[in-house]
Design an enzyme around this catalytic site. Structure first.
Site, PDB file in Angstrom:
ATOM      1  N   GLY A  46       0.823  -1.196   0.000  1.00  0.00           N
ATOM      2  CA  GLY A  46       0.000   0.000   0.000  1.00  0.00           C
ATOM      3  C   GLY A  46       0.857   1.245   0.000  1.00  0.00           C
ATOM      4  N   GLN A  51       3.217   9.851   1.250  1.00  0.00           N
ATOM      5  CA  GLN A  51       4.516   9.174   1.048  1.00  0.00           C
ATOM      6  C   GLN A  51       5.195   9.575  -0.258  1.00  0.00           C
ATOM      7  OE1 GLN A  51       2.749   5.121   2.102  1.00  0.00           O
ATOM      8  NE2 GLN A  51       4.841   4.911   2.807  1.00  0.00           N
ATOM      9  N   CYS A  88       6.631  -0.742   6.328  1.00  0.00           N
ATOM     10  CA  CYS A  88       6.191   0.443   5.596  1.00  0.00           C
ATOM     11  C   CYS A  88       7.279   0.855   4.615  1.00  0.00           C
ATOM     12  CB  CYS A  88       5.929   1.571   6.588  1.00  0.00           C
ATOM     13  SG  CYS A  88       5.418   3.113   5.821  1.00  0.00           S
ATOM     14  N   LEU A  89       6.902   1.253   3.415  1.00  0.00           N
ATOM     15  CA  LEU A  89       7.880   1.647   2.403  1.00  0.00           C
ATOM     16  C   LEU A  89       8.681   2.886   2.809  1.00  0.00           C
ATOM     17  CD1 LEU A  89       5.795   1.072  -0.854  1.00  0.00           C
ATOM     18  CD2 LEU A  89       7.654  -0.353   0.023  1.00  0.00           C
ATOM     19  N   HIS A 130      -3.481   0.785   8.109  1.00  0.00           N
ATOM     20  CA  HIS A 130      -2.133   1.355   7.985  1.00  0.00           C
ATOM     21  C   HIS A 130      -2.149   2.587   7.081  1.00  0.00           C
ATOM     22  CE1 HIS A 130       2.395   0.803   7.516  1.00  0.00           C
ATOM     23  NE2 HIS A 130       2.113   1.624   6.513  1.00  0.00           N
ATOM     24  N   GLU A 131      -2.831   2.468   5.932  1.00  0.00           N
ATOM     25  CA  GLU A 131      -2.842   3.588   4.972  1.00  0.00           C
ATOM     26  C   GLU A 131      -3.670   4.765   5.488  1.00  0.00           C
ATOM     27  OE1 GLU A 131      -0.617   3.550   2.784  1.00  0.00           O
ATOM     28  OE2 GLU A 131      -0.200   1.418   3.055  1.00  0.00           O
ATOM     29  N   HIS A 134      -1.691   6.782   7.794  1.00  0.00           N
ATOM     30  CA  HIS A 134      -0.774   7.711   7.113  1.00  0.00           C
ATOM     31  C   HIS A 134      -1.463   9.053   6.842  1.00  0.00           C
ATOM     32  CE1 HIS A 134       3.015   5.770   6.216  1.00  0.00           C
ATOM     33  NE2 HIS A 134       2.447   4.704   5.698  1.00  0.00           N
TER      34      HIS A 134
HETATM   35 NI    NI Z   1       3.238   2.828   5.296  1.00  0.00          NI
END
Ligand code: NI
Length: 146
Positions: A46, A51, A88-89, A130-131, A134
């Site tokens: 995701g 991000q 997480c990226l 999670h998203e 963010h």
């Molecule tokens: Ni993330």
């Protein structure tokens, strides 16, 4: 096709709340297309707009072979509990166990502004939470349990 840079931990933008999308225009479509390309290249589950440096309430979730585009997502209902490893990226190499609902129902708009309801269970429920976190400036590390 355009790959955008993924913001990394330490950049204060990751702690900021994103603003709702009001204009369902070409710019939003471009953002979503770029986010898809960026997520695919990074091989993640995701990605939130913040991000890639855009403080708008937009995220995408890759689940079950399809990529869902979520604009202005809101959690409608959550049930149960799961504790699993999360990453997480924006925090490469970091992992930790978080407690998330086992099932979540969300509503979100698509790139044309139409509302849809999506149900997430297991990995997908985790990805939704999670998203959406963010978009409120929250990173999974704030939810890690011992
Ligand atoms: Ni993330």
């Amino acid at each position: 096709m355009a790959i955008r840079n993924i913001v990394q931990l330490g950049d204060p933008i990751l702690t900021k709340a994103s603003r709702p999308v009001k204009n369902f225009d070409d710019r939003l479509a471009q953002l979503l297309d770029d986010m898809r390309d960026t997520l695919k290249k990074a091989d993640g589950a995701g990605l939130a707009a913040v991000q890639v440096g855009v403080l708008r309430r937009v995220c995408i979730v890759d689940a079950g072979g399809e990529t869902l585009e979520l604009v202005n997502p809101e959690i409608l209902k959550q049930e149960g509990e799961q504790v699993e490893e999360e990453g997480c990226l924006s925090l490469p190499g970091k992992q930790g166990k978080t407690r998330r609902p086992a099932l979540v129902d969300i509503r979100a708009q698509d790139r044309a502004g139409k509302w849809h309801i999506h149900r997430g269970e297991g990995v997908k429920a985790r990805a939704f939470c999670h998203e959406i976190d963010h978009l409120d400036g929250i990173l999974f590390t704030q939810r890690v349990i011992n």
